[in-house]
Design an enzyme around this catalytic site. Structure first.
Site, PDB file in Angstrom:
ATOM      1  N   GLN A  12       0.833  -1.193   0.000  1.00 48.34           N
ATOM      2  CA  GLN A  12       0.000   0.000   0.000  1.00 48.34           C
ATOM      3  C   GLN A  12       0.872   1.250   0.000  1.00 48.34           C
ATOM      4  OE1 GLN A  12      -3.133   0.221  -0.453  1.00 48.34           O
ATOM      5  NE2 GLN A  12      -3.941  -1.817  -0.019  1.00 48.34           N
ATOM      6  N   TYR A  43      -3.843 -13.623  -2.008  1.00 46.45           N
ATOM      7  CA  TYR A  43      -3.276 -12.410  -2.610  1.00 46.45           C
ATOM      8  C   TYR A  43      -2.526 -11.638  -1.526  1.00 46.45           C
ATOM      9  CZ  TYR A  43      -6.807 -13.478  -6.199  1.00 46.45           C
ATOM     10  OH  TYR A  43      -7.592 -14.104  -7.144  1.00 46.45           O
ATOM     11  N   GLU A  64       0.313 -16.198  -2.875  1.00 48.39           N
ATOM     12  CA  GLU A  64       0.554 -15.029  -3.733  1.00 48.39           C
ATOM     13  C   GLU A  64       1.154 -15.495  -5.056  1.00 48.39           C
ATOM     14  OE1 GLU A  64       1.275 -11.664  -5.638  1.00 48.39           O
ATOM     15  OE2 GLU A  64       0.131 -11.665  -3.767  1.00 48.39           O
ATOM     16  N   ASP A 112      -7.494 -10.136  -0.884  1.00 49.46           N
ATOM     17  CA  ASP A 112      -7.171  -8.768  -1.302  1.00 49.46           C
ATOM     18  C   ASP A 112      -6.723  -8.814  -2.760  1.00 49.46           C
ATOM     19  OD1 ASP A 112      -6.503  -6.117  -1.472  1.00 49.46           O
ATOM     20  OD2 ASP A 112      -4.801  -6.210  -0.097  1.00 49.46           O
ATOM     21  N   CYS A 139     -10.160  -2.857  -4.277  1.00 48.36           N
ATOM     22  CA  CYS A 139      -9.870  -1.536  -4.838  1.00 48.36           C
ATOM     23  C   CYS A 139     -10.723  -1.276  -6.074  1.00 48.36           C
ATOM     24  CB  CYS A 139      -8.379  -1.404  -5.177  1.00 48.36           C
ATOM     25  SG  CYS A 139      -7.794  -2.613  -6.383  1.00 48.36           S
TER      26      CYS A 139
END
Length: 210
Positions: A12, A43, A64, A112, A139
């Site tokens: 982030q 993720y 991931e 995520d 997002c």
């Protein structure tokens, strides 16, 4: 916690508001105080969310796609002395069907994803895990809405038959929407980060108020 992040890893960028996001994710996960629960972090990137919650878990398992990010997550766990977190590399759109054989049954699942959202095979996997709670960090409101619908109302996945035709397998929606909380990670833009809580139907769970 301290984090080292390589060039190809996701992290982030708004670190100031990132603390607010972490607080919201921790509240949403509503982990028990006895450190008895297993958290599946999908993720996971360089491990920011999963490692920040590890002190409340029996174990954290991260998956991931980007190999460099997996290395970063493992190194960040070691950097912070966290011994109950494990990370593996894999394309969740391809390995979802086999994840259940490699991992313990999760109590809470944290996802995520990138802006594309969750592939159908992963939605099916989430249904099959029967985890009590799913926390979805998004997002992209459009794909988030699609995925919430698939988790609450079910999804049809087309699978090939031997004669090369397709038939649809329907998955019943096993989750109900509890809350949707926006976090303004991108000031002065039209974008927003959102934390969604879904709980398994009939679980009787509630959200801990902080």
């Amino acid at each position: 916690l301290d984090f080292n992040v390589s060039a190809r890893s996701f992290f982030q960028t708004n670190t100031r508001t990132g603390g607010r996001l972490l607080q919201e994710v921790e509240r949403a996960c509503a982990l028990k105080d006895d450190q008895s629960e297993v958290l599946l972090d999908l993720y996971c990137g360089s491990g920011l969310l999963g490692l920040s919650l590890a002190h409340k878990c029996a174990s954290v398992w991260g998956v991931e796609l980007v190999e460099a990010a997996v290395r970063d997550a493992r190194n960040n766990a070691a950097l912070n002395g966290i011994t109950n977190a494990s990370f593996m590399q894999g394309d969740l759109g391809k390995v979802a069907a086999s994840l259940g054989k490699k991992l313990p049954r999760p109590d809470v699942i944290l996802v995520d994803p990138n802006r594309a959202g969750l592939p159908p095979s992963l939605v099916t996997f989430l249904h099959d895990t029967a985890a009590a709670r799913i926390v979805y960090v998004s997002c992209n409101p459009a794909t988030m809405a699609r995925d919430i619908k698939n988790l609450t109302q079910g999804i049809q996945v087309k699978t090939p038959r031997r004669n090369k035709s397709e038939h649809a397998l329907a998955t019943v929606g096993n989750y109900e929407l509890v809350s949707v909380t926006p976090v303004d990670m991108f000031p002065h833009t039209a974008h927003v980060e959102t934390v969604v809580v879904l709980q398994r139907v009939g679980s009787g769970l509630g959200i801990k108020e902080s």
